[in-house]
Design a protein around this motif. Structure first.
Motif, PDB file in Angstrom:
ATOM      1  N   LEU A  32      22.081  -7.110  58.214  1.00 41.12           N
ATOM      2  CA  LEU A  32      21.176  -8.251  58.386  1.00 41.12           C
ATOM      3  C   LEU A  32      20.196  -8.267  57.222  1.00 41.12           C
ATOM      4  CD1 LEU A  32      19.553  -9.490  61.621  1.00 41.12           C
ATOM      5  CD2 LEU A  32      18.118  -9.120  59.618  1.00 41.12           C
ATOM      6  N   TYR A  33      19.923  -9.462  56.728  1.00 38.94           N
ATOM      7  CA  TYR A  33      19.047  -9.644  55.570  1.00 38.94           C
ATOM      8  C   TYR A  33      17.955 -10.662  55.895  1.00 38.94           C
ATOM      9  CZ  TYR A  33      23.609  -8.352  53.448  1.00 38.94           C
ATOM     10  OH  TYR A  33      24.814  -7.769  53.149  1.00 38.94           O
ATOM     11  N   TRP A  34      16.777 -10.443  55.342  1.00 40.97           N
ATOM     12  CA  TRP A  34      15.731 -11.458  55.309  1.00 40.97           C
ATOM     13  C   TRP A  34      15.479 -11.826  53.844  1.00 40.97           C
ATOM     14  CZ3 TRP A  34      13.711 -14.135  59.234  1.00 40.97           C
ATOM     15  CH2 TRP A  34      13.765 -13.596  60.523  1.00 40.97           C
ATOM     16  N   TYR A  35      15.521 -13.140  53.580  1.00 34.90           N
ATOM     17  CA  TYR A  35      15.233 -13.656  52.249  1.00 34.90           C
ATOM     18  C   TYR A  35      14.017 -14.580  52.318  1.00 34.90           C
ATOM     19  CZ  TYR A  35      19.869 -12.232  50.487  1.00 34.90           C
ATOM     20  OH  TYR A  35      20.970 -11.516  50.084  1.00 34.90           O
ATOM     21  N   GLN A  36      13.268 -14.615  51.228  1.00 30.16           N
ATOM     22  CA  GLN A  36      12.166 -15.555  51.079  1.00 30.16           C
ATOM     23  C   GLN A  36      12.534 -16.558  49.986  1.00 30.16           C
ATOM     24  OE1 GLN A  36       8.705 -14.446  48.674  1.00 30.16           O
ATOM     25  NE2 GLN A  36       7.370 -14.954  50.401  1.00 30.16           N
ATOM     26  N   GLN A  37      12.424 -17.855  50.291  1.00 29.30           N
ATOM     27  CA  GLN A  37      12.725 -18.871  49.304  1.00 29.30           C
ATOM     28  C   GLN A  37      11.509 -19.758  49.103  1.00 29.30           C
ATOM     29  OE1 GLN A  37      15.947 -21.623  50.133  1.00 29.30           O
ATOM     30  NE2 GLN A  37      16.279 -22.014  47.954  1.00 29.30           N
ATOM     31  N   ILE A  38      10.856 -19.571  47.972  1.00 29.13           N
ATOM     32  CA  ILE A  38       9.723 -20.397  47.595  1.00 29.13           C
ATOM     33  C   ILE A  38      10.259 -21.691  47.004  1.00 29.13           C
ATOM     34  CG2 ILE A  38       7.756 -20.559  46.013  1.00 29.13           C
ATOM     35  CD1 ILE A  38       7.414 -17.515  46.422  1.00 29.13           C
ATOM     36  N   LEU A  39       9.556 -22.788  47.233  1.00 33.89           N
ATOM     37  CA  LEU A  39      10.015 -24.106  46.797  1.00 33.89           C
ATOM     38  C   LEU A  39      10.384 -24.107  45.314  1.00 33.89           C
ATOM     39  CD1 LEU A  39      10.374 -27.036  47.753  1.00 33.89           C
ATOM     40  CD2 LEU A  39       8.041 -27.487  46.936  1.00 33.89           C
ATOM     41  N   GLY A  40      11.591 -24.574  45.028  1.00 32.24           N
ATOM     42  CA  GLY A  40      12.042 -24.666  43.650  1.00 32.24           C
ATOM     43  C   GLY A  40      12.656 -23.393  43.103  1.00 32.24           C
ATOM     44  N   GLY A  42      15.312 -19.781  43.887  1.00 33.44           N
ATOM     45  CA  GLY A  42      16.378 -19.252  44.710  1.00 33.44           C
ATOM     46  C   GLY A  42      15.845 -18.243  45.703  1.00 33.44           C
ATOM     47  N   PRO A  43      16.586 -17.959  46.755  1.00 32.60           N
ATOM     48  CA  PRO A  43      16.137 -16.961  47.735  1.00 32.60           C
ATOM     49  C   PRO A  43      15.996 -15.575  47.108  1.00 32.60           C
ATOM     50  CG  PRO A  43      17.923 -18.305  48.631  1.00 32.60           C
ATOM     51  CD  PRO A  43      17.836 -18.609  47.175  1.00 32.60           C
ATOM     52  N   LYS A  44      15.007 -14.838  47.558  1.00 31.33           N
ATOM     53  CA  LYS A  44      14.765 -13.478  47.098  1.00 31.33           C
ATOM     54  C   LYS A  44      14.847 -12.546  48.289  1.00 31.33           C
ATOM     55  CE  LYS A  44      10.618 -11.821  46.568  1.00 31.33           C
ATOM     56  NZ  LYS A  44       9.230 -11.582  46.124  1.00 31.33           N
ATOM     57  N   LEU A  45      15.620 -11.469  48.132  1.00 26.87           N
ATOM     58  CA  LEU A  45      15.783 -10.530  49.237  1.00 26.87           C
ATOM     59  C   LEU A  45      14.471  -9.803  49.526  1.00 26.87           C
ATOM     60  CD1 LEU A  45      17.803  -9.097  51.192  1.00 26.87           C
ATOM     61  CD2 LEU A  45      17.995  -7.321  49.429  1.00 26.87           C
ATOM     62  N   LEU A  46      14.068  -9.808  50.806  1.00 24.46           N
ATOM     63  CA  LEU A  46      12.899  -9.039  51.224  1.00 24.46           C
ATOM     64  C   LEU A  46      13.315  -7.691  51.806  1.00 24.46           C
ATOM     65  CD1 LEU A  46      10.752 -11.779  53.003  1.00 24.46           C
ATOM     66  CD2 LEU A  46      10.359 -10.760  50.751  1.00 24.46           C
ATOM     67  N   LEU A  91      14.731 -17.087  55.252  1.00 22.22           N
ATOM     68  CA  LEU A  91      16.133 -17.172  55.646  1.00 22.22           C
ATOM     69  C   LEU A  91      16.623 -15.823  56.143  1.00 22.22           C
ATOM     70  CD1 LEU A  91      17.388 -19.149  52.531  1.00 22.22           C
ATOM     71  CD2 LEU A  91      17.413 -20.033  54.857  1.00 22.22           C
ATOM     72  N   CYS A  92      17.344 -15.861  57.241  1.00 20.70           N
ATOM     73  CA  CYS A  92      18.002 -14.668  57.748  1.00 20.70           C
ATOM     74  C   CYS A  92      19.498 -14.837  57.512  1.00 20.70           C
ATOM     75  CB  CYS A  92      17.714 -14.517  59.231  1.00 20.70           C
ATOM     76  SG  CYS A  92      18.520 -13.101  60.008  1.00 20.70           S
ATOM     77  N   ALA A  93      20.160 -13.757  57.193  1.00 23.12           N
ATOM     78  CA  ALA A  93      21.608 -13.788  57.001  1.00 23.12           C
ATOM     79  C   ALA A  93      22.205 -12.524  57.590  1.00 23.12           C
ATOM     80  CB  ALA A  93      21.962 -13.897  55.519  1.00 23.12           C
ATOM     81  N   SER A  94      23.460 -12.625  57.982  1.00 19.85           N
ATOM     82  CA  SER A  94      24.153 -11.424  58.453  1.00 19.85           C
ATOM     83  C   SER A  94      25.535 -11.367  57.824  1.00 19.85           C
ATOM     84  CB  SER A  94      24.248 -11.391  59.978  1.00 19.85           C
ATOM     85  OG  SER A  94      25.091 -12.411  60.479  1.00 19.85           O
ATOM     86  N   SER A  95      26.057 -10.179  57.723  1.00 21.21           N
ATOM     87  CA  SER A  95      27.368 -10.038  57.087  1.00 21.21           C
ATOM     88  C   SER A  95      28.180  -8.926  57.732  1.00 21.21           C
ATOM     89  CB  SER A  95      27.220  -9.763  55.586  1.00 21.21           C
ATOM     90  OG  SER A  95      26.775  -8.448  55.353  1.00 21.21           O
TER      91      SER A  95
END
Lengths: 111, 112
Positions: A32-40, A42-46, A91-95
């Motif tokens: 499981l991943y948490w990403y932060q995407q600031i406007l403009g 790309g997502p950055k992994l937290l 954003l949360c993602a899972s793989s």
């Protein structure tokens, strides 16, 4: 199969308040991943979890951000206290192996 | 540290044009490369996944190529449509724990 569920969809808070986001990954996805995407940008992994253990949290601002994944399933990401620059989509993602699925995200606005 | 760059940052084309989006990355030791589409206020939708051993992948009007040795990928969109308007993100995964490194995206506007 159900997708990655996130809540809430939107959140507006004042600076210095606290906020928490919730993620329910796809059943059976160990990572499981948490990403932060600031406007403009790309997502950055937290933070990245493998089951309930942390694999990588090198970009997590640990003085104000925390995350947990109890029992290796659901996860929560908390910010306390929030700053204006934390306004972003989380954003949360899972793989599982090569399969990777993103949730729709939580849009946080800090005013 | 892996750096991913996408050019151009924004692109506006008339409907029906063929177009190319570019992605470059600094570390060629990747596991795979993926192109995503992101609509405003929405999450990410995977378009094409290229394994590090592959050269290209195709899906409908989309074709993605990968040149790992030079650290480049392109996404080719044929006969663009207004419904293709979105932000396109390129991401590479490392060989260890499968985390993504994203570019900043190309915002595409296809005019009717």
């Amino acid at each position: 199969e159900a997708g990655v569920a996130q809540s809430p969809r939107y959140k507006i808070i004042e600076k210095r308040q606290s906020v928490a986001f919730w993620c329910n990954p796809i059943s059976g996805h160990a990572t499981l991943y948490w990403y932060q995407q600031i406007l403009g940008q790309g997502p950055k992994l937290l933070i990245q979890f493998q089951n309930n253990g942390v694999v990588d949290d090198s970009q997590l601002p640990k003085d104000r951000f925390s995350a947990e994944r109890l029992k290796g399933v659901d996860s929560t990401l908390k910010i306390q206290p929030a700053k204006l620059e934390d306004s972003a989509v989380y954003l949360c993602a899972s793989s599982y192996r090569a399969g990777y699925t993103f949730g729709s995200g939580t849009r946080l606005t800090v005013v | 540290k892996q750096e991913v760059t996408q050019i151009p940052a924004a692109l506006s084309v008339p409907e029906g044009e063929n177009l190319v989006l570019n992605c470059s990355f600094t570390d060629s030791a990747i596991y795979n490369l993926q192109w995503f589409r992101q609509d405003p206020g929405k999450g990410l939708t995977s378009l094409l996944l290229i394994q590090s051993s592959q050269r290209e992948q195709t899906s409908g009007r989309l074709n993605a190529s990968l040149d790992k040795s030079s650290g480049r990928s392109t996404l080719y969109i044929a006969a663009s449509q207004p419904g293709d308007s979105a932000t396109y993100l390129c991401a590479v995964t490392d060989t260890n724990f499968n985390k993504f490194y994203f570019g900043s995206g190309t915002k595409l506007n296809v005019k009717p």
